[in-house]
Scaffold this active site. Structure first.
Site, PDB file in Angstrom:
ATOM      1  N   PRO A   1      -3.563  -5.841  -5.611  1.00  0.00           N
ATOM      2  CA  PRO A   1      -3.172  -4.440  -4.562  1.00  0.00           C
ATOM      3  C   PRO A   1      -3.467  -5.061  -3.297  1.00  0.00           C
ATOM      4  CG  PRO A   1      -5.199  -4.277  -5.809  1.00  0.00           C
ATOM      5  CD  PRO A   1      -4.925  -5.316  -6.375  1.00  0.00           C
ATOM      6  N   ALA A   2      -2.885  -4.033  -2.347  1.00  0.00           N
ATOM      7  CA  ALA A   2      -3.092  -4.058  -0.921  1.00  0.00           C
ATOM      8  C   ALA A   2      -4.479  -4.191  -0.537  1.00  0.00           C
ATOM      9  CB  ALA A   2      -2.269  -3.225  -0.132  1.00  0.00           C
TER      10      ALA A   2
ATOM     11  N   GLU B   1      14.245  -5.292 -10.272  1.00  0.00           N
ATOM     12  CA  GLU B   1      13.337  -4.449 -11.077  1.00  0.00           C
ATOM     13  C   GLU B   1      14.013  -3.376 -11.568  1.00  0.00           C
ATOM     14  OE1 GLU B   1      10.085  -3.639  -8.138  1.00  0.00           O
ATOM     15  OE2 GLU B   1       9.094  -5.618  -8.851  1.00  0.00           O
TER      16      GLU B   1
ATOM     17  N   CYS C   1      10.198   1.517   1.358  1.00  0.00           N
ATOM     18  CA  CYS C   1      11.092   0.388   1.763  1.00  0.00           C
ATOM     19  C   CYS C   1      12.559   0.976   1.695  1.00  0.00           C
ATOM     20  CB  CYS C   1      10.928  -0.769   0.507  1.00  0.00           C
ATOM     21  SG  CYS C   1      10.996   0.202  -1.040  1.00  0.00           S
TER      22      CYS C   1
ATOM     23  N   GLU D   1      12.954  -3.137  10.816  1.00  0.00           N
ATOM     24  CA  GLU D   1      12.597  -2.022  10.152  1.00  0.00           C
ATOM     25  C   GLU D   1      11.489  -0.967  10.670  1.00  0.00           C
ATOM     26  OE1 GLU D   1      10.329  -3.354   6.672  1.00  0.00           O
ATOM     27  OE2 GLU D   1      10.703  -1.703   5.519  1.00  0.00           O
TER      28      GLU D   1
ATOM     29  N   TRP E   1       0.938  -1.292  -0.137  1.00  0.00           N
ATOM     30  CA  TRP E   1       0.056  -0.015   0.057  1.00  0.00           C
ATOM     31  C   TRP E   1       0.843   1.309  -0.046  1.00  0.00           C
ATOM     32  CZ3 TRP E   1       1.855   2.176   4.187  1.00  0.00           C
ATOM     33  CH2 TRP E   1       2.449   1.701   5.281  1.00  0.00           C
ATOM     34  N   ASN E   2       2.251   1.087   0.027  1.00  0.00           N
ATOM     35  CA  ASN E   2       2.889   2.166   0.311  1.00  0.00           C
ATOM     36  C   ASN E   2       3.062   3.101  -0.895  1.00  0.00           C
ATOM     37  OD1 ASN E   2       4.823   0.446  -0.313  1.00  0.00           O
ATOM     38  ND2 ASN E   2       6.348   1.209   0.901  1.00  0.00           N
TER      39      ASN E   2
ATOM     40  N   GLU F   1      10.751  -8.390  -3.459  1.00  0.00           N
ATOM     41  CA  GLU F   1      11.262  -6.867  -3.000  1.00  0.00           C
ATOM     42  C   GLU F   1      10.678  -6.945  -1.715  1.00  0.00           C
ATOM     43  OE1 GLU F   1      13.296  -5.258  -4.650  1.00  0.00           O
ATOM     44  OE2 GLU F   1      13.025  -5.684  -6.864  1.00  0.00           O
ATOM     45  N   LEU F   2      11.628  -6.839  -0.590  1.00  0.00           N
ATOM     46  CA  LEU F   2      11.130  -6.950   0.838  1.00  0.00           C
ATOM     47  C   LEU F   2      11.617  -5.833   1.671  1.00  0.00           C
ATOM     48  CD1 LEU F   2      11.541 -10.783   0.901  1.00  0.00           C
ATOM     49  CD2 LEU F   2       9.837  -9.573   0.161  1.00  0.00           C
TER      50      LEU F   2
HETATM   51  P1  NAD Z   1       2.755  -6.870   3.479  1.00  0.00           P
HETATM   52  O1  NAD Z   1       3.619  -7.903   3.178  1.00  0.00           O
HETATM   53  O2  NAD Z   1       1.743  -7.294   4.634  1.00  0.00           O
HETATM   54  O3  NAD Z   1       1.782  -6.852   2.203  1.00  0.00           O
HETATM   55  C1  NAD Z   1       2.072  -6.797   0.885  1.00  0.00           C
HETATM   56  C2  NAD Z   1       1.248  -7.316  -0.032  1.00  0.00           C
HETATM   57  O4  NAD Z   1       1.062  -8.780   0.382  1.00  0.00           O
HETATM   58  C3  NAD Z   1      -0.283  -6.624   0.084  1.00  0.00           C
HETATM   59  O5  NAD Z   1      -0.926  -6.748  -1.134  1.00  0.00           O
HETATM   60  C4  NAD Z   1      -0.920  -7.753   1.029  1.00  0.00           C
HETATM   61  O6  NAD Z   1      -2.276  -7.864   0.696  1.00  0.00           O
HETATM   62  C5  NAD Z   1      -0.183  -9.082   0.571  1.00  0.00           C
HETATM   63  N1  NAD Z   1      -0.104 -10.081   1.432  1.00  0.00           N
HETATM   64  C6  NAD Z   1      -0.273 -10.055   3.074  1.00  0.00           C
HETATM   65  N2  NAD Z   1      -0.527 -11.441   3.348  1.00  0.00           N
HETATM   66  C7  NAD Z   1      -0.419 -12.209   2.381  1.00  0.00           C
HETATM   67  C8  NAD Z   1      -0.538 -13.512   2.126  1.00  0.00           C
HETATM   68  N3  NAD Z   1      -0.546 -14.425   3.549  1.00  0.00           N
HETATM   69  N4  NAD Z   1      -0.561 -14.182   1.226  1.00  0.00           N
HETATM   70  C9  NAD Z   1      -0.440 -13.344   0.069  1.00  0.00           C
HETATM   71  N5  NAD Z   1      -0.316 -11.889   0.068  1.00  0.00           N
HETATM   72  C10 NAD Z   1      -0.462 -11.558   1.009  1.00  0.00           C
HETATM   73  O7  NAD Z   1       3.603  -5.758   3.419  1.00  0.00           O
HETATM   74  P2  NAD Z   1       3.043  -4.331   3.928  1.00  0.00           P
HETATM   75  O8  NAD Z   1       3.105  -4.121   5.322  1.00  0.00           O
HETATM   76  O9  NAD Z   1       1.550  -3.837   3.325  1.00  0.00           O
HETATM   77  O10 NAD Z   1       4.139  -3.615   3.156  1.00  0.00           O
HETATM   78  C11 NAD Z   1       5.254  -2.725   3.674  1.00  0.00           C
HETATM   79  C12 NAD Z   1       6.560  -3.766   3.599  1.00  0.00           C
HETATM   80  O11 NAD Z   1       6.864  -3.683   2.361  1.00  0.00           O
HETATM   81  C13 NAD Z   1       7.680  -2.952   4.325  1.00  0.00           C
HETATM   82  O12 NAD Z   1       8.494  -4.323   4.943  1.00  0.00           O
HETATM   83  C14 NAD Z   1       8.454  -2.587   3.376  1.00  0.00           C
HETATM   84  O13 NAD Z   1       9.828  -2.520   3.413  1.00  0.00           O
HETATM   85  C15 NAD Z   1       8.172  -3.567   1.910  1.00  0.00           C
HETATM   86  N6  NAD Z   1       8.259  -2.885   0.597  1.00  0.00           N
HETATM   87  C16 NAD Z   1       9.445  -3.235  -0.055  1.00  0.00           C
HETATM   88  C17 NAD Z   1       9.769  -2.751  -1.263  1.00  0.00           C
HETATM   89  C18 NAD Z   1      10.815  -2.990  -2.043  1.00  0.00           C
HETATM   90  O14 NAD Z   1      10.813  -2.775  -3.259  1.00  0.00           O
HETATM   91  N7  NAD Z   1      11.955  -3.708  -1.507  1.00  0.00           N
HETATM   92  C19 NAD Z   1       8.968  -1.574  -1.759  1.00  0.00           C
HETATM   93  C20 NAD Z   1       7.930  -1.040  -0.739  1.00  0.00           C
HETATM   94  C21 NAD Z   1       7.682  -1.919   0.593  1.00  0.00           C
END
Ligand code: NAD
Length: 480
Positions: free
Chosen positions: A172-173, A458, A280, A381, A147-148, A246-247
């Protein structure tokens, strides 16, 4: 009720439960969206698979042209889309416009590459025999996005996937599906054939897991948190899907004693507080040389003191609310851990007062000096507006601290000494190092984490490799 978009059509999800989208600045309901699950994912993936059989045979130049036209159509709607992004995500309007601009720019980057996708030729393998190294698209790509930055993180997948002939199903989120579904519809109306780009809205644990596990999905491109990424790698193993992860990150910034302190402090302030610290790639830990620490901290503190907090839609807002109340509580806990460990608080560490802040997830921009190295702001983080600063004696100590987390996404170093800069760039374990530069991501350069920040790239020309499979073709010139 908002809609999903797949197979070239709006899907209103009749009979499905819905998810409520709330404005992070006011807590008010913005929309209801269908809570898609395994059934909707299956329909969307099948539509994408059918579309793939044709799309992958469209001449690359034509695919590129269609991407460019779709990008222009999204650009034309920026004025309409930006306030919707603010209402579902919370970011300032100016940042929402920048985000949509970056979405368009990335699609253009890949649309423009269409005529340059090529393979290799190996002559004289044997008598009358040559070889070719051919790259072919994978098929249906599952894209799970947080969602960010709902749109740019999607463009990073959509651009390289579509130009190389794949089709995409995006999830999407659960809290930011509105702009994504609209973009899918706009791109389809601008000429992208039905089924090439599809969106299923729903929860991660339902639609997301179904997409990761679907046997017709050939690659999972995931951006999100490290724990969810690790779990999804297991789900994707069902058919040995290709995965890009991408975490999370905890980017270090090193400020040496010969750095331009004004510029470094500006980069730290923007790099930490942009998008309310929910990036991130954000500067999440600063290590400053002892000799200039006081001056640097004072300069940074002045800049942080000028950041204006408010609803994203209000003029002049520099920092919006956090995206969710849970996210704010997590940051509060991490800051508390720093304060308990003895950190000096120069700004923030609290929720703002005032009626405009009563119902939103607001948190003051926070500047912390010298928390313990075992406090949560050092080891986890921090996904919000809090920046810890530590003093270090020299470059060795700074690099050791910088590398002291499981993450390895971005990093930056500020120095006038080329030797120090290149040493830091070599020794910091991260996918990106900026030298004397703010953390700006360029379409031209490969982006992706090391260590537990993930794998795969990416951006850049490199991303194309992650959306294609290599094939060796051997050709004998005569059948004798
Ligand atoms: P999240 O992992 O909770 O959610 C991300 C996505 O995954 C959402 O669409 C969510 O619906 C989905 N998701 C959640 N649980 C799932 C499951 N059990 N099965 C399948 N999909 C699932 O992450 P968040 O808290 O929404 O986002 C923030 C995190 O993302 C931070 O750790 C940030 O650093 C990371 N991030 C990384 C990058 C990068 O490019 N490395 C970019 C942006 C954000």
């Amino acid at each position: 009720m908002a809609f999903m978009f797949y197979g070239g059509e709006r899907i209103d999800g009749e009979g499905l439960d819905s998810l409520t989208i709330k404005d992070p600045a006011t807590g008010e309901e913005v929309a209801e969206v269908p809570r898609g699950g395994a059934g909707e994912v299956d329909e969307a993936v099948r539509a994408a698979r059918e579309a793939f059989l044709k799309w992958s045979r469209v001449p690359a130049s034509k695919r590129g042209q269609m991407l460019l036209e779709a990008a222009a159509a999204v650009e034309a709607k920026t004025g309409e889309l930006a306030p919707v992004l603010v209402s579902e995500q919370g970011k300032p309007l100016r940042e929402a416009k920048l985000e949509l601009h970056a979405f368009v720019r990335t699609l253009r980057h890949y649309g423009g590459m269409a005529k340059n996708i090529r393979g290799g030729y190996v002559p004289d393998l044997d008598t009358d025999t040559y070889g070719m190294v051919v790259r072919r698209p994978l098929g249906v790509i599952g894209a799970i996005v947080p969602w960010n930055f709902p749109t740019t993180l999607l463009a990073n997948k959509l651009g390289p996937a579509l130009v190389t002939g794949n089709t995409v199903v995006a999830k999407p989120a659960e809290t930011t599906p509105l702009v994504t579904t609209r973009i899918a519809e706009i791109m389809h109306r601008a000429g992208l054939p039905a089924g090439v780009f599809n969106v299923v809205t729903g929860r991660g644990s339902e639609a997301g897991e179904a997409l990761a596990a679907h046997p017709l999905v050939r690659k999972l491109a995931f951006t999100g948190s490290t724990p969810v990424g690790k779990m999804l790698v297991g789900k994707a193993a069902v058919n040995l899907k290709r995965t890009t992860m991408e975490l999370g990150g905890s980017d270090p910034m090193i400020v040496c004693d010969d750095a331009n302190l004004q510029k470094a402090a500006s980069a730290a302030s923007v790099g930490r507080f942009f998008n309310c610290g929910q990036a991130c790639l954000a500067i999440k830990r600063v290590f400053v040389f002892d000799a200039v620490a006081d001056e640097f901290i004072e300069t940074l503190s002045e800049k942080v003191g000028k950041l204006k907090l408010g609803a994203g839609i209000e003029k002049g807002t520099m920092i919006g609310p956090l995206h969710t109340s849970g996210g704010r509580e997590e940051v509060e806990e991490q800051v508390q851990s720093a304060v308990d460990s003895g950190a000096k608080v120069l700004h923030g560490a609290k929720r703002p007062d005032g009626p405009g802040f009563a119902n939103g997830n607001f948190y003051e921009p926070t500047l912390l000096v010298e928390p313990s190295h075992s406090s949560k702001v050092a080891t986890e983080e921090v996904f919000g507006p809090a920046l810890p600063v530590w003093r270090v004696g020299d470059l060795d100590e700074a690099i050791e601290r910088a590398n002291g987390t499981p993450f390895g996404l971005g990093s930056s170093v500020w120095t006038a000494d080329l030797n120090r800069a290149s040493e830091a760039a070599e020794r910091i374990e991260a996918g990106y190092t900026w030298v004397n530069s703010p953390q700006v991501v360029y379409d031209e350069l490969p982006f992706g984490g090391w260590k537990e920040s993930g794998y795969g790239k990416e951006h850049g020309i490199e991303a194309l490799d992650y959306y294609t499979e290599t094939k060796a073709v051997v050709v004998k010139r005569h059948q004798r």
